[in-house]
Design a protein around this motif. Structure first.
Motif, PDB file in Angstrom:
ATOM      1  N   MET A 202      40.048 -12.185  53.953  1.00 21.37           N
ATOM      2  CA  MET A 202      40.506 -12.936  52.792  1.00 21.37           C
ATOM      3  C   MET A 202      39.290 -13.110  51.875  1.00 21.37           C
ATOM      4  N   SER A 203      39.443 -13.915  50.818  1.00 20.53           N
ATOM      5  CA  SER A 203      38.353 -14.017  49.843  1.00 20.53           C
ATOM      6  C   SER A 203      37.010 -14.381  50.470  1.00 20.53           C
ATOM      7  N   ASN A 204      37.050 -15.261  51.470  1.00 22.74           N
ATOM      8  CA  ASN A 204      35.774 -15.750  52.006  1.00 22.74           C
ATOM      9  C   ASN A 204      35.203 -14.888  53.133  1.00 22.74           C
ATOM     10  N   ASP A 205      35.974 -13.910  53.621  1.00 23.51           N
ATOM     11  CA  ASP A 205      35.442 -13.144  54.764  1.00 23.51           C
ATOM     12  C   ASP A 205      35.774 -11.647  54.714  1.00 23.51           C
ATOM     13  N   PHE A 206      36.219 -11.143  53.548  1.00 17.78           N
ATOM     14  CA  PHE A 206      36.681  -9.743  53.540  1.00 17.78           C
ATOM     15  C   PHE A 206      35.548  -8.745  53.755  1.00 17.78           C
ATOM     16  N   GLU A 207      34.330  -9.123  53.369  1.00 15.51           N
ATOM     17  CA  GLU A 207      33.234  -8.164  53.566  1.00 15.51           C
ATOM     18  C   GLU A 207      32.970  -7.929  55.051  1.00 15.51           C
ATOM     19  N   ILE A 208      32.977  -9.015  55.820  1.00 21.72           N
ATOM     20  CA  ILE A 208      32.790  -8.878  57.271  1.00 21.72           C
ATOM     21  C   ILE A 208      33.946  -8.068  57.848  1.00 21.72           C
ATOM     22  N   ALA A 209      35.161  -8.356  57.367  1.00 22.90           N
ATOM     23  CA  ALA A 209      36.346  -7.633  57.870  1.00 22.90           C
ATOM     24  C   ALA A 209      36.227  -6.134  57.594  1.00 22.90           C
ATOM     25  N   LEU A 210      35.792  -5.784  56.396  1.00 22.49           N
ATOM     26  CA  LEU A 210      35.669  -4.359  56.048  1.00 22.49           C
ATOM     27  C   LEU A 210      34.592  -3.690  56.893  1.00 22.49           C
ATOM     28  N   GLU A 211      33.504  -4.409  57.101  1.00 22.88           N
ATOM     29  CA  GLU A 211      32.450  -3.846  57.958  1.00 22.88           C
ATOM     30  C   GLU A 211      32.976  -3.564  59.354  1.00 22.88           C
ATOM     31  N   GLU A 212      33.937  -4.377  59.790  1.00 25.14           N
ATOM     32  CA  GLU A 212      34.468  -4.241  61.157  1.00 25.14           C
ATOM     33  C   GLU A 212      35.740  -3.404  61.226  1.00 25.14           C
ATOM     34  N   GLY A 213      36.078  -2.708  60.154  1.00 28.10           N
ATOM     35  CA  GLY A 213      37.161  -1.739  60.256  1.00 28.10           C
ATOM     36  C   GLY A 213      38.477  -2.098  59.591  1.00 28.10           C
ATOM     37  N   SER A 214      38.521  -3.193  58.843  1.00 30.19           N
ATOM     38  CA  SER A 214      39.752  -3.525  58.118  1.00 30.19           C
ATOM     39  C   SER A 214      40.046  -2.469  57.059  1.00 30.19           C
ATOM     40  N   ASN A 215      41.342  -2.211  56.798  1.00 29.26           N
ATOM     41  CA  ASN A 215      41.682  -1.373  55.638  1.00 29.26           C
ATOM     42  C   ASN A 215      42.753  -2.016  54.765  1.00 29.26           C
ATOM     43  N   MET A 216      43.009  -3.301  55.012  1.00 29.53           N
ATOM     44  CA  MET A 216      43.963  -4.039  54.189  1.00 29.53           C
ATOM     45  C   MET A 216      43.458  -5.463  54.079  1.00 29.53           C
ATOM     46  N   ILE A 217      43.120  -5.876  52.846  1.00 29.45           N
ATOM     47  CA  ILE A 217      42.582  -7.223  52.703  1.00 29.45           C
ATOM     48  C   ILE A 217      43.501  -8.051  51.794  1.00 29.45           C
ATOM     49  N   ARG A 218      43.629  -9.322  52.143  1.00 27.22           N
ATOM     50  CA  ARG A 218      44.550 -10.218  51.435  1.00 27.22           C
ATOM     51  C   ARG A 218      43.722 -11.180  50.587  1.00 27.22           C
ATOM     52  N   ILE A 219      43.721 -10.933  49.281  1.00 26.68           N
ATOM     53  CA  ILE A 219      42.776 -11.625  48.412  1.00 26.68           C
ATOM     54  C   ILE A 219      43.488 -12.498  47.377  1.00 26.68           C
ATOM     55  N   GLY A 220      43.267 -13.804  47.455  1.00 24.91           N
ATOM     56  CA  GLY A 220      43.817 -14.729  46.477  1.00 24.91           C
ATOM     57  C   GLY A 220      42.760 -15.194  45.500  1.00 24.91           C
ATOM     58  N   SER A 221      41.968 -16.165  45.908  1.00 26.47           N
ATOM     59  CA  SER A 221      41.054 -16.836  44.984  1.00 26.47           C
ATOM     60  C   SER A 221      39.996 -15.911  44.375  1.00 26.47           C
ATOM     61  N   ALA A 222      39.579 -14.877  45.065  1.00 26.58           N
ATOM     62  CA  ALA A 222      38.568 -13.980  44.488  1.00 26.58           C
ATOM     63  C   ALA A 222      39.153 -13.167  43.311  1.00 26.58           C
ATOM     64  N   ILE A 223      40.479 -13.119  43.195  1.00 25.44           N
ATOM     65  CA  ILE A 223      41.102 -12.476  42.032  1.00 25.44           C
ATOM     66  C   ILE A 223      41.543 -13.522  41.014  1.00 25.44           C
ATOM     67  N   PHE A 224      42.240 -14.552  41.496  1.00 25.62           N
ATOM     68  CA  PHE A 224      42.908 -15.491  40.587  1.00 25.62           C
ATOM     69  C   PHE A 224      42.134 -16.789  40.352  1.00 25.62           C
ATOM     70  N   GLY A 225      41.014 -16.964  41.015  1.00 22.49           N
ATOM     71  CA  GLY A 225      40.280 -18.219  40.913  1.00 22.49           C
ATOM     72  C   GLY A 225      40.815 -19.220  41.924  1.00 22.49           C
ATOM     73  N   ASN A 226      40.183 -20.376  41.999  1.00 21.48           N
ATOM     74  CA  ASN A 226      40.618 -21.365  42.998  1.00 21.48           C
ATOM     75  C   ASN A 226      42.006 -21.883  42.680  1.00 21.48           C
ATOM     76  N   ARG A 227      42.822 -22.034  43.727  1.00 23.68           N
ATOM     77  CA  ARG A 227      44.194 -22.491  43.527  1.00 23.68           C
ATOM     78  C   ARG A 227      44.225 -23.965  43.177  1.00 23.68           C
ATOM     79  N   LYS A 228      45.120 -24.309  42.234  1.00 21.47           N
ATOM     80  CA  LYS A 228      45.357 -25.719  41.926  1.00 21.47           C
ATOM     81  C   LYS A 228      46.726 -26.085  42.462  1.00 21.47           C
ATOM     82  N   TYR A 229      46.756 -26.976  43.420  1.00 23.31           N
ATOM     83  CA  TYR A 229      48.056 -27.441  43.943  1.00 23.31           C
ATOM     84  C   TYR A 229      48.449 -28.682  43.168  1.00 23.31           C
TER      85      TYR A 229
END
Ligand SMILES: *Cc1c(COP(=O)(O)O)cnc(C)c1O
Length: 230
Positions: A202-229
């Protein structure tokens, strides 16, 4: 920060992380996670090439689908209750949160009614946190074997959420374990399981995930900014 700038920065960070992975040339699927994000803003990201969208709640997915329609590929990434499968079965291209046999049965039943086969990822609770959904790592294989007999569900890989921690070693260990489990599942050669996707990061850990073999990442805040509830 603008969305276009966010996406540019994201793409650079993806490429850099891939250089540290075993297969730097592999294709990475980015899922833009759109929970709480307005349709106009989502459209802006779609215009910039984000054409896979992820929602974690059925109702929100349905509301967005009504305005945005079927053009993007819709991903259900959050916990899915059996009684809600019928609302999304004709709309999603991938369900990331398969976590029980009964849910698989319901998906297969609903999918057969509309003559579809639904692609799913088995969600694995690698970290063992009680607050997290997903099957235990040692249950994933038996669940996959049981799904073999269903005609309208096809396993496409595994998904996990890393524990919420600033300790990078714990995060990395979680992703490593999911990668290894995926390799083991490939060796089973199940007819209905094509282990193509490892949905982790996800936004806070996708780099580690990619290093470890991920090929699908789920990215919210790194694209849209921090969510406002609200
Ligand atoms: C919200 C969410 C994400 C994205 O979170 P960010 O930290 O905003 O990137 C990814 N996966 C799931 C299952 C989510 O619910």
């Amino acid at each position: 920060m603008s969305i276009s700038n966010n996406i540019m920065v994201l793409e650079n960070r993806i490429q850099e992380a891939l250089q540290k992975s075993a297969d730097p040339s592999k294709k990475i699927q980015v899922i833009g996670v759109t929970k709480t994000i307005k349709p106009e803003t989502i459209q802006e990201a779609m215009d910039l090439g984000i054409n896979h969208l992820g929602e974690n709640k059925v109702q929100e997915l349905l509301t967005k689908y009504e305005t945005i329609g079927p053009a993007p590929q819709w991903h259900m990434i959050g916990h899915l209750q059996r009684n809600k499968v019928k609302y999304i079965v004709d709309k999603v291209s991938l369900i990331h949160s398969l976590d029980s046999l009964s849910l698989a049965e319901e998906i297969s039943k609903r999918a057969s009614k509309i003559n579809r086969t639904i692609d799913v990822l088995v969600q694995v609770n690698v970290s063992g946190e009680e607050s997290k959904f997903g099957v235990e790592p040692n249950e994933a294989m038996s669940l996959a074997k049981q799904i073999e007999s269903m005609n309208n569900v096809r396993i496409k890989g595994l998904m996990t959420m890393a524990p919420f921690t600033a300790n990078e070693a714990i995060t990395r260990d979680c992703f490593k374990k999911l990668f290894e489990l995926n390799e083991k599942m490939k060796e089973l050669n199940l007819a209905h399981a094509h282990m193509e996707y490892l949905s982790m990061g996800m936004s806070n850990d996708f780099e580690i995930a990619l290093e470890e073999g991920s090929n699908m990442i789920r990215i919210g805040s790194a694209i849209f900014g921090n969510r406002k509830y609200d």
